[in-house]
Write an enzyme that holds these catalytic residues in place. Structure first.
Site, PDB file in Angstrom:
ATOM      1  N   SER A 244     -16.753   9.427 -35.360  1.00 17.68           N
ATOM      2  CA  SER A 244     -16.261  10.706 -34.862  1.00 17.68           C
ATOM      3  C   SER A 244     -17.430  11.653 -34.559  1.00 17.68           C
ATOM      4  O   SER A 244     -18.301  11.321 -33.770  1.00 17.68           O
ATOM      5  CB  SER A 244     -15.278  11.306 -35.864  1.00 17.68           C
ATOM      6  OG  SER A 244     -14.500  12.316 -35.290  1.00 17.68           O
TER       7      SER A 244
ATOM      8  N   ASP B  53      -9.892   7.802 -33.311  1.00 14.45           N
ATOM      9  CA  ASP B  53     -10.941   8.199 -34.252  1.00 14.45           C
ATOM     10  C   ASP B  53     -11.227   7.114 -35.290  1.00 14.45           C
ATOM     11  O   ASP B  53     -10.320   6.614 -35.966  1.00 14.45           O
ATOM     12  CB  ASP B  53     -10.504   9.482 -34.954  1.00 14.45           C
ATOM     13  CG  ASP B  53     -11.640  10.194 -35.647  1.00 14.45           C
ATOM     14  OD1 ASP B  53     -12.333   9.547 -36.444  1.00 14.45           O
ATOM     15  OD2 ASP B  53     -11.840  11.400 -35.382  1.00 14.45           O
TER      16      ASP B  53
END
Length: 347
Positions: free
Chosen positions: A46, A161
């Site tokens: 991320s 993610d």
């Protein structure tokens, strides 16, 4: 003649997920560099993949100054929130365009150092290590927070993610040949230490009007078609959503005199649930595959989109290195790497 020590080991940074808290990664990298520790391998999940990519393109200093210049509204603008987005409320087109324009978009395999961005295969539920292809395409997949940023197509699946499966990618660093791994966990003090988050209250008609006026000055949303643009109901819904996102961007606290806190809203519930999940997954993963050195910046008070706290987060990243400096020295000495051995002081 090269006088570098033959005992130096390959160092890897495992930069964890954490949205705005990820600015602490900048301070970590800066402080380690001052100590003579420069990573040979970088892996990020991320926001960790964003910081790693900025470092690998030689633009970390530029990014540091740029991100500190943005307001919350400008950050939302770069998120490219759109009615037409599917699988999320934003697609971050402006942000990725900015990175490609300002920092270039080399293929990962052409970078000077090994790099991997961690994403999650949404259909198969497994982690994906992105090590080839355009750099910012990999970063975009790694940062696709479920429900916020749209998933990214990948072969016959969709990527979101990487924090869902591997919030601090120590295992990836190990697989890439690292001898000493420094992991950075941005979420260690989130669960159970925050005050109540309250973003549930719908804005009043006056607040809606103010929001619509602000949107006219600096558009955040992209209109999907003319019909949507002309529909007053959708316009009001957009305004309410904008207010909700902006409130959820920070950890709002109840006043001491309040008798009853406001219940959390949809976005606050979703982000808190992700925080809890990532905290538990991180603990589990690190128990089975620990880093040689773990850094825990104290960032629980910084909210999802509080990039206005970037300077504070960067400094806390530096401080987290200093707090663990004895452990860092011990880890290097144990591996036979003498770059951090302090020279003897003269009598």
């Amino acid at each position: 003649m090269d006088e570098s020590s033959p005992h130096e080991k390959k160092i890897a940074l495992a930069l964890g997920s954490g949205s705005a808290r990820g600015m602490a990664h900048i301070g970590v990298i800066q402080r380690l560099s001052e100590l003579g520790i420069k990573p040979d391998i970088l892996c990020g999940t991320s926001v960790g993949s964003i910081i790693a990519a900025c470092y690998l393109t030689g633009k970390l200093d530029h990014f540091e100054h740029w991100i500190q210049s943005l307001s919350t509204t400008q950050v939302l603008h770069y998120m490219s929130v759109s009615l037409g987005a599917t699988g999320g409320v934003a697609h971050a087109t402006r942000l990725i365009d900015f990175f490609e324009r300002e920092y270039g978009n080399p293929n990962i395999e052409d970078l000077s150092q090994p790099f991997a961005a961690v994403a999650t295969d949404l259909l198969r539920g497994r982690e994906v290590w992105l090590q080839r292809g355009p750099l910012w395409d990999a970063v975009r997949a790694s940062m696709a927070i479920p429900g916020i940023l749209t998933p990214v197509a990948f072969r016959n699946s969709w990527l979101v993610d990487g924090g869902l499966v591997n919030p601090v990618p120590v295992s990836v660093c190990r697989a890439l040949g690292a001898d000493i791994i420094i992991g950075v966990d941005l979420n260690s003090d989130l669960v159970g230490r925050q005050k109540v988050i309250s973003n549930a209250k719908a804005p009043s008609s006056e607040e809606v009007a103010e929001e619509e006026e602000a949107e006219e000055e600096l558009p955040i949303f992209e209109e999907s078609d003319e019909e949507d643009e002309q529909d007053p109901f959708l316009g009001a819904a957009f305004s309410r959503f904008a207010a909700s996102v902006k409130e959820a961007a920070s950890n709002f606290r109840t006043n001491e005199g309040e008798k009853k806190p406001e219940p959390p809203g949809t976005i606050a519930v979703m982000m808190s649930a992700i925080n809890i999940m990532q905290d538990r997954i991180t603990r589990s993963r690190l128990a089975g595959e620990p880093a040689d050195i773990m850094l825990w910046p104290r960032l629980g008070h910084i909210g999802l989109m509080e990039f206005s706290c970037a300077a504070e987060a960067i400094q806390e990243g530096r401080d987290s290195v200093d707090r663990m400096l004895p452990a860092i020295r011990h880890a290097f000495k144990s591996e036979g790497d003498d770059r951090l051995i302090e020279p003897p002081t003269a009598d």
